[in-house]
Design a protein around this motif. Sequence first.
Motif, PDB file in Angstrom:
ATOM      1  N   LYS A   5       0.735  -1.139  -0.168  1.00  0.00           N
ATOM      2  CA  LYS A   5       0.010   0.111   0.073  1.00  0.00           C
ATOM      3  C   LYS A   5       0.768   1.301   0.112  1.00  0.00           C
ATOM      4  O   LYS A   5       0.382   2.513  -0.276  1.00  0.00           O
ATOM      5  CB  LYS A   5      -0.927   0.144   1.142  1.00  0.00           C
ATOM      6  N   SER A   6       2.068   1.243   0.463  1.00  0.00           N
ATOM      7  CA  SER A   6       3.026   2.302   0.396  1.00  0.00           C
ATOM      8  C   SER A   6       3.378   3.070  -1.090  1.00  0.00           C
ATOM      9  O   SER A   6       3.371   1.940  -1.865  1.00  0.00           O
ATOM     10  CB  SER A   6       4.374   2.095   1.401  1.00  0.00           C
ATOM     11  N   GLU A   7       3.641   4.251  -1.147  1.00  0.00           N
ATOM     12  CA  GLU A   7       3.920   4.609  -2.492  1.00  0.00           C
ATOM     13  C   GLU A   7       5.268   5.209  -2.358  1.00  0.00           C
ATOM     14  O   GLU A   7       5.836   5.673  -3.447  1.00  0.00           O
ATOM     15  CB  GLU A   7       2.891   5.895  -2.693  1.00  0.00           C
ATOM     16  N   ASP A  52       8.744   4.577   3.280  1.00  0.00           N
ATOM     17  CA  ASP A  52       7.497   3.760   3.923  1.00  0.00           C
ATOM     18  C   ASP A  52       7.596   2.281   3.750  1.00  0.00           C
ATOM     19  O   ASP A  52       7.342   1.662   4.482  1.00  0.00           O
ATOM     20  CB  ASP A  52       6.191   4.253   3.339  1.00  0.00           C
ATOM     21  N   ASP A  68      -6.368   3.057   2.691  1.00  0.00           N
ATOM     22  CA  ASP A  68      -4.985   3.066   2.240  1.00  0.00           C
ATOM     23  C   ASP A  68      -4.095   2.719   3.614  1.00  0.00           C
ATOM     24  O   ASP A  68      -4.315   2.124   4.585  1.00  0.00           O
ATOM     25  CB  ASP A  68      -4.719   4.411   1.867  1.00  0.00           C
ATOM     26  N   LEU A 105      -2.597   4.346   5.828  1.00  0.00           N
ATOM     27  CA  LEU A 105      -2.938   5.444   7.005  1.00  0.00           C
ATOM     28  C   LEU A 105      -4.116   4.439   7.678  1.00  0.00           C
ATOM     29  O   LEU A 105      -4.236   4.462   8.916  1.00  0.00           O
ATOM     30  CB  LEU A 105      -3.655   6.864   6.819  1.00  0.00           C
ATOM     31  N   ASP A 106      -5.354   3.904   7.031  1.00  0.00           N
ATOM     32  CA  ASP A 106      -6.172   3.232   7.644  1.00  0.00           C
ATOM     33  C   ASP A 106      -5.440   1.982   8.221  1.00  0.00           C
ATOM     34  O   ASP A 106      -6.122   1.740   9.421  1.00  0.00           O
ATOM     35  CB  ASP A 106      -7.237   2.765   6.447  1.00  0.00           C
ATOM     36  N   LEU A 108       2.187  10.210   8.108  1.00  0.00           N
ATOM     37  CA  LEU A 108       0.974   9.621   7.088  1.00  0.00           C
ATOM     38  C   LEU A 108       0.158  10.533   7.108  1.00  0.00           C
ATOM     39  O   LEU A 108      -0.816  10.822   6.224  1.00  0.00           O
ATOM     40  CB  LEU A 108       0.628   8.249   7.399  1.00  0.00           C
ATOM     41  N   ARG A 116       0.377  13.554   5.320  1.00  0.00           N
ATOM     42  CA  ARG A 116       0.721  13.638   3.879  1.00  0.00           C
ATOM     43  C   ARG A 116      -0.810  13.192   3.192  1.00  0.00           C
ATOM     44  O   ARG A 116      -1.054  13.339   2.082  1.00  0.00           O
ATOM     45  CB  ARG A 116       1.627  12.549   3.613  1.00  0.00           C
ATOM     46  N   ARG A 117      -1.435  12.392   4.142  1.00  0.00           N
ATOM     47  CA  ARG A 117      -2.888  11.626   3.461  1.00  0.00           C
ATOM     48  C   ARG A 117      -4.031  12.513   4.044  1.00  0.00           C
ATOM     49  O   ARG A 117      -5.045  11.458   4.083  1.00  0.00           O
ATOM     50  CB  ARG A 117      -2.758  10.431   3.766  1.00  0.00           C
ATOM     51  N   GLY A 177      -5.089  13.496   6.725  1.00  0.00           N
ATOM     52  CA  GLY A 177      -5.534  13.169   8.164  1.00  0.00           C
ATOM     53  C   GLY A 177      -6.572  13.860   8.914  1.00  0.00           C
ATOM     54  O   GLY A 177      -7.552  13.438   9.552  1.00  0.00           O
ATOM     55  N   ARG A 208     -10.079  13.376   7.345  1.00  0.00           N
ATOM     56  CA  ARG A 208     -10.473  11.909   7.845  1.00  0.00           C
ATOM     57  C   ARG A 208     -10.399  11.691   9.069  1.00  0.00           C
ATOM     58  O   ARG A 208     -10.587  10.237   9.540  1.00  0.00           O
ATOM     59  CB  ARG A 208      -9.372  11.058   6.758  1.00  0.00           C
TER      60      ARG A 208
END
Length: 230
Positions: A69-71, A75, A132, A134-135, A193, A196-197, A199, A202
Amino acid sequence: MSAALIQEGSYLDRLIRSAPEAWSAYTGHRFVAGMADGTLPEAAFRHYLGQDYLFLIHFARAYGLAVYKSERLEDMRAASAVISGILDVEMELHVKYCAGWGLSEVEMAALPEDPACMAYTRYVLERGMAGDVLDLHAALAPCVVGYGVIGQRLANDPLTRREGNPYLAWIEMYSDEEYLDLARGAAAHIEDLAARRGGEARFAELAKTFEAATVLERDFWQMGLDAVAG
């Protein structure tokens, strides 16, 4: 003096504060209290140890999913290091520790998986598959960080029984700076995370994931007590 495990106001601190009842029920569970004063039935602890062996296998799978899942390469490397730590170090240490409790690796590998173990590990994998990275880490955090919180609290509590406590080695293991550094790293990774995502946008969704995972961790403790309750 040991550095704080969870920074006040951090993303993880806010997740914990969003689920106070679940977090308290998990970190202050009767199973944990029984380890602190040495009154936990040894059969309950043995059941927990055997299931924890199976749990570690599935957590290695979860970190394998984190690689997928990491990009970012950093990570991926971080998740890969955890996989190596679980498979090459932690599981070996766990097997040696369990041998002192009369449990062999062959016996533990052949154990049927307790529903409580299955519920939490599959929930973590499901959140990682559906969401993703983070989830996934929000679902992993109650275990990774929670054990450090519990170990550190019990080690620092003057009421924790030292002499003749069969669970003192477990407390020392999860209050050791090596493990606490791992937990701090997990908390810092969630912070990164989240930044960057998205958060902040969310947070409510991730708080639900964190709370659900915390409840399942509470049930993992209860599993040991239920196994000897009849």
